[in-house]
Design a protein around this motif. Structure first.
Motif, PDB file in Angstrom:
ATOM      1  N   ALA A 226       0.835  -1.200   0.000  1.00  0.00           N
ATOM      2  CA  ALA A 226       0.000   0.000   0.000  1.00  0.00           C
ATOM      3  C   ALA A 226       0.867   1.245   0.000  1.00  0.00           C
ATOM      4  CB  ALA A 226      -0.927  -0.002   1.211  1.00  0.00           C
ATOM      5  N   THR A 227       2.107   1.117  -0.470  1.00  0.00           N
ATOM      6  CA  THR A 227       3.037   2.237  -0.512  1.00  0.00           C
ATOM      7  C   THR A 227       2.780   3.081  -1.757  1.00  0.00           C
ATOM      8  OG1 THR A 227       4.590   0.574  -1.352  1.00  0.00           O
ATOM      9  CG2 THR A 227       4.880   1.284   0.912  1.00  0.00           C
ATOM     10  N   ALA A 228       3.353   4.285  -1.774  1.00  0.00           N
ATOM     11  CA  ALA A 228       2.957   5.291  -2.756  1.00  0.00           C
ATOM     12  C   ALA A 228       3.161   4.849  -4.197  1.00  0.00           C
ATOM     13  CB  ALA A 228       3.728   6.585  -2.491  1.00  0.00           C
ATOM     14  N   GLU A 229       4.218   4.058  -4.483  1.00  0.00           N
ATOM     15  CA  GLU A 229       4.489   3.676  -5.872  1.00  0.00           C
ATOM     16  C   GLU A 229       3.412   2.750  -6.436  1.00  0.00           C
ATOM     17  OE1 GLU A 229       6.243   0.204  -3.670  1.00  0.00           O
ATOM     18  OE2 GLU A 229       5.976   2.358  -3.341  1.00  0.00           O
ATOM     19  N   LYS A 230       2.576   2.170  -5.563  1.00  0.00           N
ATOM     20  CA  LYS A 230       1.473   1.313  -6.006  1.00  0.00           C
ATOM     21  C   LYS A 230       0.168   2.091  -6.181  1.00  0.00           C
ATOM     22  CE  LYS A 230       3.976  -2.452  -5.897  1.00  0.00           C
ATOM     23  NZ  LYS A 230       4.331  -3.180  -7.127  1.00  0.00           N
ATOM     24  N   ASN A 231       0.183   3.374  -5.876  1.00  0.00           N
ATOM     25  CA  ASN A 231      -0.945   4.272  -6.125  1.00  0.00           C
ATOM     26  C   ASN A 231      -2.217   3.912  -5.363  1.00  0.00           C
ATOM     27  OD1 ASN A 231      -1.998   6.576  -7.223  1.00  0.00           O
ATOM     28  ND2 ASN A 231      -1.824   5.927  -9.356  1.00  0.00           N
ATOM     29  N   PRO A 232      -2.130   3.722  -4.042  1.00  0.00           N
ATOM     30  CA  PRO A 232      -3.352   3.409  -3.288  1.00  0.00           C
ATOM     31  C   PRO A 232      -4.369   4.548  -3.291  1.00  0.00           C
ATOM     32  CG  PRO A 232      -1.527   3.852  -1.788  1.00  0.00           C
ATOM     33  CD  PRO A 232      -0.946   3.775  -3.165  1.00  0.00           C
ATOM     34  N   GLU A 233      -3.901   5.795  -3.451  1.00  0.00           N
ATOM     35  CA  GLU A 233      -4.841   6.920  -3.481  1.00  0.00           C
ATOM     36  C   GLU A 233      -5.791   6.803  -4.674  1.00  0.00           C
ATOM     37  OE1 GLU A 233      -6.370  10.535  -1.943  1.00  0.00           O
ATOM     38  OE2 GLU A 233      -4.737   9.330  -1.100  1.00  0.00           O
ATOM     39  N   LEU A 234      -5.258   6.452  -5.839  1.00  0.00           N
ATOM     40  CA  LEU A 234      -6.114   6.258  -7.005  1.00  0.00           C
ATOM     41  C   LEU A 234      -7.061   5.082  -6.792  1.00  0.00           C
ATOM     42  CD1 LEU A 234      -6.975   6.763  -9.932  1.00  0.00           C
ATOM     43  CD2 LEU A 234      -5.044   5.336 -10.655  1.00  0.00           C
ATOM     44  N   LEU A 235      -6.560   4.011  -6.214  1.00  0.00           N
ATOM     45  CA  LEU A 235      -7.391   2.833  -5.952  1.00  0.00           C
ATOM     46  C   LEU A 235      -8.583   3.200  -5.078  1.00  0.00           C
ATOM     47  CD1 LEU A 235      -7.840  -0.280  -5.952  1.00  0.00           C
ATOM     48  CD2 LEU A 235      -6.342  -0.353  -3.946  1.00  0.00           C
ATOM     49  N   LEU A 236      -8.323   3.909  -3.990  1.00  0.00           N
ATOM     50  CA  LEU A 236      -9.395   4.268  -3.068  1.00  0.00           C
ATOM     51  C   LEU A 236     -10.373   5.252  -3.706  1.00  0.00           C
ATOM     52  CD1 LEU A 236      -7.256   4.623   0.168  1.00  0.00           C
ATOM     53  CD2 LEU A 236      -8.954   2.845  -0.291  1.00  0.00           C
ATOM     54  N   ALA A 237      -9.855   6.214  -4.465  1.00  0.00           N
ATOM     55  CA  ALA A 237     -10.735   7.179  -5.126  1.00  0.00           C
ATOM     56  C   ALA A 237     -11.625   6.495  -6.165  1.00  0.00           C
ATOM     57  CB  ALA A 237      -9.906   8.283  -5.775  1.00  0.00           C
ATOM     58  N   ALA A 238     -11.063   5.531  -6.902  1.00  0.00           N
ATOM     59  CA  ALA A 238     -11.869   4.783  -7.873  1.00  0.00           C
ATOM     60  C   ALA A 238     -12.914   3.936  -7.161  1.00  0.00           C
ATOM     61  CB  ALA A 238     -10.953   3.914  -8.729  1.00  0.00           C
ATOM     62  N   THR A 336      -5.341  -8.256 -24.896  1.00  0.00           N
ATOM     63  CA  THR A 336      -5.060  -7.171 -23.968  1.00  0.00           C
ATOM     64  C   THR A 336      -6.085  -7.124 -22.846  1.00  0.00           C
ATOM     65  OG1 THR A 336      -6.280  -5.632 -25.379  1.00  0.00           O
ATOM     66  CG2 THR A 336      -3.897  -5.749 -25.683  1.00  0.00           C
ATOM     67  N   ARG A 337      -5.629  -6.649 -21.711  1.00  0.00           N
ATOM     68  CA  ARG A 337      -6.496  -6.499 -20.541  1.00  0.00           C
ATOM     69  C   ARG A 337      -7.252  -5.168 -20.612  1.00  0.00           C
ATOM     70  NH1 ARG A 337      -1.133  -8.332 -18.143  1.00  0.00           N
ATOM     71  NH2 ARG A 337      -1.491 -10.510 -17.529  1.00  0.00           N
ATOM     72  N   PRO A 338      -8.390  -5.070 -19.931  1.00  0.00           N
ATOM     73  CA  PRO A 338      -9.130  -3.802 -19.907  1.00  0.00           C
ATOM     74  C   PRO A 338      -8.309  -2.698 -19.250  1.00  0.00           C
ATOM     75  CG  PRO A 338     -10.509  -5.621 -19.145  1.00  0.00           C
ATOM     76  CD  PRO A 338      -9.112  -6.153 -19.232  1.00  0.00           C
ATOM     77  N   ILE A 339      -8.272  -1.541 -19.895  1.00  0.00           N
ATOM     78  CA  ILE A 339      -7.460  -0.420 -19.441  1.00  0.00           C
ATOM     79  C   ILE A 339      -8.346   0.805 -19.259  1.00  0.00           C
ATOM     80  CG2 ILE A 339      -5.552   1.149 -20.044  1.00  0.00           C
ATOM     81  CD1 ILE A 339      -4.602  -1.572 -19.370  1.00  0.00           C
ATOM     82  N   ALA A 340      -8.048   1.573 -18.217  1.00  0.00           N
ATOM     83  CA  ALA A 340      -8.711   2.854 -18.002  1.00  0.00           C
ATOM     84  C   ALA A 340      -7.659   3.943 -17.879  1.00  0.00           C
ATOM     85  CB  ALA A 340      -9.568   2.813 -16.737  1.00  0.00           C
ATOM     86  N   GLU A 341      -8.057   5.159 -18.150  1.00  0.00           N
ATOM     87  CA  GLU A 341      -7.190   6.295 -17.866  1.00  0.00           C
ATOM     88  C   GLU A 341      -6.946   6.342 -16.348  1.00  0.00           C
ATOM     89  OE1 GLU A 341      -5.713   8.534 -19.917  1.00  0.00           O
ATOM     90  OE2 GLU A 341      -6.410   7.277 -21.574  1.00  0.00           O
ATOM     91  N   PRO A 342      -5.764   6.819 -15.932  1.00  0.00           N
ATOM     92  CA  PRO A 342      -5.440   6.824 -14.494  1.00  0.00           C
ATOM     93  C   PRO A 342      -6.141   7.964 -13.742  1.00  0.00           C
ATOM     94  CG  PRO A 342      -3.604   7.706 -15.742  1.00  0.00           C
ATOM     95  CD  PRO A 342      -4.610   7.235 -16.755  1.00  0.00           C
ATOM     96  N   THR A 343      -7.447   7.994 -13.836  1.00  0.00           N
ATOM     97  CA  THR A 343      -8.248   8.939 -13.068  1.00  0.00           C
ATOM     98  C   THR A 343      -9.279   8.149 -12.279  1.00  0.00           C
ATOM     99  OG1 THR A 343      -9.932   9.248 -14.786  1.00  0.00           O
ATOM    100  CG2 THR A 343      -7.981  10.669 -14.885  1.00  0.00           C
ATOM    101  N   ALA A 344      -9.747   8.738 -11.182  1.00  0.00           N
ATOM    102  CA  ALA A 344     -10.725   8.045 -10.349  1.00  0.00           C
ATOM    103  C   ALA A 344     -12.001   7.754 -11.129  1.00  0.00           C
ATOM    104  CB  ALA A 344     -11.023   8.887  -9.110  1.00  0.00           C
ATOM    105  N   ALA A 345     -12.450   8.715 -11.932  1.00  0.00           N
ATOM    106  CA  ALA A 345     -13.698   8.525 -12.670  1.00  0.00           C
ATOM    107  C   ALA A 345     -13.579   7.402 -13.689  1.00  0.00           C
ATOM    108  CB  ALA A 345     -14.095   9.831 -13.356  1.00  0.00           C
TER     109      ALA A 345
END
Length: 431
Positions: A226-238, A336-345
């Protein structure tokens, strides 16, 4: 064939390098090859296995530190997986004896240097041991974020590859990342395979009951730190976005050892703390139950070089949602796997679709399982041993060091740069 594998990560460490090394060594041994794994082991000689080096635990980290002890017996190939004291000793030992050397690049040093002070420290050690003409100003530049650090890490990458017969990249993303510094060293893409999971349908029911999650509740799973390089903030916001459509949804974050308080604070700020299950790392044999208990794997990291959890989830029939387009292609089939833009929305919308759209789920699950089957352990082993058999030796004269570091290369041609221009020049690329 006699092969020495060298890793500064001990096999009980719950992270990707240890998993990849353990998988590779087990496959080679099962095929009858003589493999010695040189890695950190217990201090007690009675508890150490052949090849293990006495080591001490690093405070606040899941690592063990071992002295630079190179292989002791004659081998046909040295396969190095890390650039710590053991890995550097393996490279120097092989170069001095003309033994062919394979280096697998498991970690994006540029990305990790911003979060882990041990990365610049280790880079300074490796550069000095391998002969880079670093002075005090270079070491000072390594200690500070910015172009100076990036230039020194690029120089170290060139130096490491100069000591290497072939660089193994676990993904096309990593191959493109390393191509600017490869020089004459060929790059081969060779992902770590995923073993077929054990069948135990009751895992889902038992784990959900233990976590207090009803059978019909939609569950997102994230596996890793859950460290910053794994982007937990984006995960939680999504996840907060998902909860707007699916209020009963839960998020299980497995593997959070550090930064737990920060994750809980972010979850409270986003209004999802009541639906978050923050779990510490578990032994490897218990991870599968968490895949079975979930409905979608949420992968918010953009710093992974392969993302073994992606293939693991697919082996368990779990659809994957991610934001790193460079890792979208599955090994084995090219789907290919499903991809989203790196935004919460955008990420939240993709997660919601995979939870609710039956046809989309079925397609993603099918393609994931097909890829796991196609890129099997036997196929990986055949490619790896064929690579070993064709390796040219690296002599001490060939292993020249890179030029003294200067300004950061133009165009961002440094480790961690996002390039997709086909710069890789592999001798053979698989799959």
């Amino acid at each position: 064939m006699r092969i020495a594998h060298v890793s500064d990560s001990h096999l009980t460490n719950p992270e990707g390098v240890a998993t990849s090394v353990g998988t590779t060594v087990a496959l080679l041994r099962a095929a009858g090859h003589q493999v010695v794994l040189h890695c950190p082991g217990p201090l007690s000689r009675r508890r150490r296995r052949a090849g293990e080096v006495p080591s001490v635990a690093v405070p606040t980290r899941p690592y063990r530190l071992a002295p630079p002890r190179p292989p002791a017996a004659p081998v046909d190939v040295v396969h190095v997986h890390t650039t710590g004291p053991l890995g550097v000793a393996g490279l120097r030992w092989a170069a001095a004896r003309g033994v062919p050397t394979v280096l697998t690049w498991h970690t994006d040093l540029i990305a990790y240097a911003a979060h882990y002070p041990e990365v610049p420290i280790g880079a300074a050690y490796a550069g000095l041991r391998l002969g880079l003409p670093w002075r005090v100003r270079d070491l000072w530049a390594l200690a500070r974020p910015g172009p100076g650090r990036q230039a020194r890490l690029a120089a170290l990458g060139e130096c490491l590859l100069a000591h290497t017969s072939v660089l193994v990249a676990p993904s096309a993303k990593t191959a493109a990342m390393m191509a600017p510094m490869a020089g004459r060293t060929p790059i081969v893409v060779l992902p770590t395979p995923i073993a077929a999971p054990d069948a135990d349908a009751d895992d889902r029911r038992r784990l959900r009951a233990r976590l207090g999650i009803a059978p019909d509740v939609p569950v997102l799973l994230a596996v890793g730190r859950a460290t910053a390089e794994k982007n937990p903030e984006l995960l939680l916001a999504a996840f907060a976005q998902v909860r707007r459509e699916l209020p009963a949804a839960r998020l299980v974050l497995l593997g959070a050892r550090r930064h737990r308080l920060a994750v809980r604070r972010a979850a409270r700020r986003l209004g999802v703390a009541d639906a978050l299950h923050l779990l510490r790392p578990v032994p490897r044999h218990e991870v599968g139950a968490h895949y079975r208990a979930a409905d979608v794997l949420a992968f918010a990291s953009a710093t992974d070089t392969q993302g073994l959890v992606l293939g693991e989830a697919e082996a368990y029939g779990l659809p994957v949602a991610m934001v790193d387009a460079a890792l979208a292609e599955r090994p084995g089939t090219g789907t290919t796997r499903p991809i989203a833009e790196p935004t919460a929305a955008a990420f939240g919308a993709l997660l919601t679709r995979l939870l609710t759209e039956r046809d989309l789920r079925a397609t993603v699950i099918h393609d994931g399982r097909e890829a796991v089957t196609a890129w099997s352990g036997s196929r990986y082993l055949a490619e790896l041993t064929a690579l070993y058999a064709t390796l040219p030796p690296v002599t001490a004269a060939d292993a020249t060091t890179a030029a003294p570091p200067g300004p950061a290369p133009a165009g961002g041609a440094i480790p961690g740069a996002r390039r997709g221009d086909g710069a890789t020049r592999p001798a053979r690329t698989s799959p």
